[in-house]
Design a protein around this motif. Sequence first.
Motif, PDB file in Angstrom:
ATOM      1  N   GLY A   1      37.464  85.736   3.662  1.00 34.20           N
ATOM      2  CA  GLY A   1      37.423  86.860   2.722  1.00 34.20           C
ATOM      3  C   GLY A   1      36.562  86.585   1.506  1.00 34.20           C
ATOM      4  O   GLY A   1      36.479  85.446   1.025  1.00 34.20           O
TER       5      GLY A   1
ATOM      6  N   LYS B   1      32.680 100.282  -1.584  1.00 35.68           N
ATOM      7  CA  LYS B   1      33.745  99.267  -1.561  1.00 35.68           C
ATOM      8  C   LYS B   1      34.069  98.923  -2.999  1.00 35.68           C
ATOM      9  O   LYS B   1      33.294  99.248  -3.901  1.00 35.68           O
TER      10      LYS B   1
ATOM     11  N   TRP C   1      39.382  98.801   2.023  1.00 33.89           N
ATOM     12  CA  TRP C   1      40.802  99.166   1.972  1.00 33.89           C
ATOM     13  C   TRP C   1      41.009 100.553   1.372  1.00 33.89           C
ATOM     14  O   TRP C   1      42.139 101.021   1.283  1.00 33.89           O
TER      15      TRP C   1
ATOM     16  N   ALA D   1      37.784  90.834  -4.135  1.00 37.60           N
ATOM     17  CA  ALA D   1      38.021  90.563  -5.557  1.00 37.60           C
ATOM     18  C   ALA D   1      38.862  89.303  -5.757  1.00 37.60           C
ATOM     19  O   ALA D   1      38.612  88.523  -6.681  1.00 37.60           O
TER      20      ALA D   1
ATOM     21  N   GLY E   1      43.318  90.439   1.655  1.00 34.73           N
ATOM     22  CA  GLY E   1      43.716  91.736   1.107  1.00 34.73           C
ATOM     23  C   GLY E   1      45.128  92.171   1.441  1.00 34.73           C
ATOM     24  O   GLY E   1      45.987  91.355   1.809  1.00 34.73           O
ATOM     25  N   PHE E   2      45.346  93.478   1.356  1.00 38.51           N
ATOM     26  CA  PHE E   2      46.703  94.033   1.391  1.00 38.51           C
ATOM     27  C   PHE E   2      46.783  95.234   2.333  1.00 38.51           C
ATOM     28  O   PHE E   2      45.775  95.846   2.652  1.00 38.51           O
TER      29      PHE E   2
ATOM     30  N   GLY F   1      42.099  85.226   2.013  1.00 44.21           N
ATOM     31  CA  GLY F   1      41.872  86.177   0.904  1.00 44.21           C
ATOM     32  C   GLY F   1      41.611  87.530   1.532  1.00 44.21           C
ATOM     33  O   GLY F   1      40.603  88.170   1.249  1.00 44.21           O
TER      34      GLY F   1
HETATM   35  P1  NAP Z   1      40.048  92.873  -0.133  1.00 40.87           P
HETATM   36  O1  NAP Z   1      39.191  93.411  -1.171  1.00 40.87           O
HETATM   37  O2  NAP Z   1      40.659  93.799   0.837  1.00 40.87           O
HETATM   38  O3  NAP Z   1      39.211  91.765   0.592  1.00 40.87           O
HETATM   39  C1  NAP Z   1      39.615  91.229   1.818  1.00 40.87           C
HETATM   40  C2  NAP Z   1      38.534  90.299   2.334  1.00 40.87           C
HETATM   41  O4  NAP Z   1      38.959  89.708   3.527  1.00 40.87           O
HETATM   42  C3  NAP Z   1      37.247  91.042   2.632  1.00 40.87           C
HETATM   43  O5  NAP Z   1      36.160  90.226   2.313  1.00 40.87           O
HETATM   44  C4  NAP Z   1      37.365  91.248   4.142  1.00 40.87           C
HETATM   45  O6  NAP Z   1      36.139  91.416   4.769  1.00 40.87           O
HETATM   46  C5  NAP Z   1      37.987  89.941   4.534  1.00 40.87           C
HETATM   47  N1  NAP Z   1      38.645  89.993   5.836  1.00 40.87           N
HETATM   48  C6  NAP Z   1      39.760  90.670   6.155  1.00 40.87           C
HETATM   49  N2  NAP Z   1      40.060  90.474   7.449  1.00 40.87           N
HETATM   50  C7  NAP Z   1      39.102  89.660   7.942  1.00 40.87           C
HETATM   51  C8  NAP Z   1      38.847  89.095   9.223  1.00 40.87           C
HETATM   52  N3  NAP Z   1      39.633  89.328  10.275  1.00 40.87           N
HETATM   53  N4  NAP Z   1      37.755  88.315   9.373  1.00 40.87           N
HETATM   54  C9  NAP Z   1      36.940  88.078   8.329  1.00 40.87           C
HETATM   55  N5  NAP Z   1      37.130  88.579   7.093  1.00 40.87           N
HETATM   56  C10 NAP Z   1      38.202  89.362   6.914  1.00 40.87           C
HETATM   57  O7  NAP Z   1      41.279  92.037  -0.754  1.00 40.87           O
HETATM   58  P2  NAP Z   1      41.401  91.355  -2.184  1.00 40.87           P
HETATM   59  O8  NAP Z   1      40.208  90.531  -2.460  1.00 40.87           O
HETATM   60  O9  NAP Z   1      42.729  90.711  -2.219  1.00 40.87           O
HETATM   61  O10 NAP Z   1      41.371  92.570  -3.168  1.00 40.87           O
HETATM   62  C11 NAP Z   1      42.127  93.734  -2.935  1.00 40.87           C
HETATM   63  C12 NAP Z   1      42.130  94.580  -4.162  1.00 40.87           C
HETATM   64  O11 NAP Z   1      43.056  94.030  -5.087  1.00 40.87           O
HETATM   65  C13 NAP Z   1      40.837  94.622  -4.915  1.00 40.87           C
HETATM   66  O12 NAP Z   1      39.888  95.452  -4.377  1.00 40.87           O
HETATM   67  C14 NAP Z   1      41.314  95.050  -6.273  1.00 40.87           C
HETATM   68  O13 NAP Z   1      41.547  96.419  -6.327  1.00 40.87           O
HETATM   69  C15 NAP Z   1      42.609  94.292  -6.384  1.00 40.87           C
HETATM   70  N6  NAP Z   1      42.348  93.043  -7.083  1.00 40.87           N
HETATM   71  C16 NAP Z   1      42.117  93.144  -8.398  1.00 40.87           C
HETATM   72  C17 NAP Z   1      41.854  92.023  -9.102  1.00 40.87           C
HETATM   73  C18 NAP Z   1      41.632  92.176 -10.558  1.00 40.87           C
HETATM   74  O14 NAP Z   1      41.756  93.186 -11.149  1.00 40.87           O
HETATM   75  N7  NAP Z   1      41.322  91.196 -11.218  1.00 40.87           N
HETATM   76  C19 NAP Z   1      41.798  90.793  -8.489  1.00 40.87           C
HETATM   77  C20 NAP Z   1      42.040  90.720  -7.131  1.00 40.87           C
HETATM   78  C21 NAP Z   1      42.305  91.853  -6.422  1.00 40.87           C
HETATM   79  P3  NAP Z   1      35.531  92.908   4.941  1.00 40.87           P
HETATM   80  O15 NAP Z   1      35.091  93.306   3.581  1.00 40.87           O
HETATM   81  O16 NAP Z   1      34.454  92.740   5.916  1.00 40.87           O
HETATM   82  O17 NAP Z   1      36.662  93.767   5.445  1.00 40.87           O
END
Ligand code: NAP
Length: 650
Positions: free
Chosen positions: A322, A446, A613, A325, A497-498, A495
Amino acid sequence: MTVQELNTRQAAGPLQDLSERSELQSHIRAGADLPTLLVTTAHTTGDLSVLRDEWRPVDVLGVAECNLSDEEKAVIREECYRRLADHTRRGGGPPVRPTYDLLRRIGEWFLGSSIEPLIPLLAEELIFDGHDLRQPQWNKQTIAPDVAFSVAIVGAGESGIIAAVRLKQAGIPFTIYEKNDDVGGTWLENQYPGCRVDINSFVYSYASSPRVWSDYFGLRNETLSYLQQVAKDNGLYEHIKFGSEVAGAVWSDEEKVWKLTVKCAGATETVSPNMIVFAVGQLNRPKMPEIAGINSFKGEAFHSARWNHGVKFEGKRVGVIGTGASACQFIPQIANIAAKVTVFARTATWLLPTPSLHERVEGSERWLLENLPGYAQWYRGSLLMLQIPGILEHVVVDPNYAASEQAVSESNNFVRQQLLQWLEAQVADRPDLRSVVIPNSPVGSKRIVRDNGAWVKTLKRDNVVVVKEKISEITPGGIGCADGTNHSFDVIVYGTGFHASKFLFPIKVRGANGHSLQDAWKDGARAYLGMTIPHFPNMVCMYGPNTNLVVHGASIVMFSELTAKYIVDAIRVMLEKGARTMDVREEVFADYDKRVDEANKVRAWGYSKVNSWYKDANGRVGQNYPFTAAEFYQRTSAIVAADFHFGLGR
Ligand code: NAP
C-alpha cells in the motif's frame, strides 16, 4: 497550550496596554503571519483602512501569504503594531464578536471577492467573547420538561464527541457506547509512527475548543489528547460506556424507541433510547487484502490501524503493501530504522506540496497565537476564508472538455500540470520512480496525500526498494509476485485501507415495519444530507454516506459540528411539536439521492476508472460529498420541518 488555558487567557479581560509591551512589537517583527496580523489589527481597532488592496494576500498552496518585498512586509508589521498600540493607549479593548458587516468587509478584502454565503458560517467558526453560536439556545427543561427523551450515540470519536457536547448543552439525556476503552475513535486506533492530521490542526479542531497546537499538522498523540481533553472539559466521560459494542439496532413500532443490543465484557444488554446517533466513522474497519496464503506468513504481520508496538524494526526486512495516506506517513518512519523496506506500490496517488507539513508552531508565531487577543481566531479564520471555497470546481467534469484519465477539465489539467512539475522535478534523477509517484488518473479521483518531499526522498533511500509487480501470494517467508519473484521478510505491514463503503458495518439495523438497513443499502449506502434514511425514524448518521470531504476546503470536524447542530435542532422541533418520531420523507430523500449520484458521476472521482475507496464494489461513489461546503452549511443550518414525517404520541 491546552484548550482550557487558551480559553482562560482569551477570557482574561481587557487588552493590556500593548504600547508598553515591547515583547509584542518584537514578536510581530519576528514572526507574525501577515494576513492574520492585518485582519486582527483591523478587527481590534475597527479601522479597516489597514486592509489595503496592495497588501491583500494570495493563495500559496492553500496558505494565505502577502506576496511582497521584505521592506513592504516590515512596513505592514510596524503599521499594525502602531495601530494596536494606539488603540490600547486610547483605552481600546480586545476584539469583540464581529458583526456580519465587519466579517463581510474583512472577507471581501481577504479574498478580493464576495464571501456572502460564507458569512454566517464564519460567524459560527470564529468565537469571540465566548459567543458560541452553535450552542443550542434552548433547553429541554424549558420546552418539554416532562417528556422522556434519550439519545444513544454510537462511537466516541470526533463526531460523537461534538454530538454529545451539544446534547448536553440542550439538557437531553444521552449515553455514548464506545467499543474501545477511551475516546478518540480513529485517533485512538491509528497508532502507526508518523500518524498525523492532514488538514491544518487549527481547522481540524472544534471552533468552541480552540488550542494552540504544537504542530501545524498535529501528530496523532496530540490530536488524541485534544479529543480526550474536550471530552473531559465537557463532562462527557461520565456519559460513556467503554468497551461496549453496539451489535444491532431494532426499531420498536409499538414503543417508538430503538432497541439496541450492546455487548460489553461478554454480556449482552438491551437499551431503549428514543434516538440513535451513529458516529462510527467511515474508516474504522481495517481492510486486509484478499491475497492467497495471507495467513501462512510466519513472521510478524499487521494492519497499519492495528500497529504492533511489540515489533522492533531495527535490522529487519520489512514488506509494506500500500501507498495510500497511511503508508505515506509510516513508511518514511520505518525506513529510518529497518534494514530494508520493500514497498509494494500499485496505484500512484497525487501528492500535494505542503512545506509546513512537519513544521512546529513555535517562536513568535506561537507567542502571538497565545497572547495577542483575536490572533488565534483570525489564524483559523484566514485558513477558513481561503480554504472553504475549496477547489471543488477543479474536479468537475467539463462536458466541453475531452475528459480522460489525465484530466476532466481545463482547470483540472492546470492543477495536474502544477503538481506534475513538482513531482517530475523530484524524480528527474530516478526515471524508474516515475510510474510510482506520477498518477495516471485525474487530480481528485483518489485521495490526495499531503507531502513535503519526504515521500520521494524515502523511496530513493538505499534501504528502500519499490516493487510494482502484482502480488500473487503471501508465503510463509514473504511475498510472491506474478513474475515469479519472491521477497523474503521478517515483517509485513498492510497499509491497505478500510472497509469504507460498508457503512455501519457490522451493526445490523432494522427500522420501522421491519425494514432492513442492509436491504435498503444493497445498492450502496445513501442518506439524506448523509444523515437520515426513510423508514429509520429517529436515526441519524454522522460522517454518513456521501459526506466525505476531499477538495472541499472544509474539515470533517466542521461537518460534524454542523451535523451535531442539525441533530439537536431536530430534537428541538420534535419536542416543540410534541412528536415522538421523525422520519425523512421518501421523496425528499430520493430527490437528494438522485442529485448526489448525478453530481458524483461528473466529479473526477466518479468519472475516473481508477480504484479508490471513494467507490463501492459496484462503482457507485458512496463516500464523497459532491457539493460545496457552503451548500452543506446552508442545508444543515436549520431543520426544514417539511422534509420529515412527524409521529405524535405513542
Ligand atoms: P487507502 O488510501 O485505501 O490505501 C490503501 C493502499 O493499499 C493503496 O495503495 C492500495 O492500492 C493498496 N492495496 C490495497 N489492496 C492491495 C492489494 N491487494 N495489493 C496491492 N496493494 C493493495 O488506505 P489508507 O492509506 O489507510 O488511507 C485511507 C484513508 O484514511 C485516506 O484516504 C484518508 O482519508 C484517511 N487517512 C487520513 C490520514 C490523515 O488525515 N492524516 C492519514 C491516513 C489515512 P490501490 O490504490 O491500487 O488500491
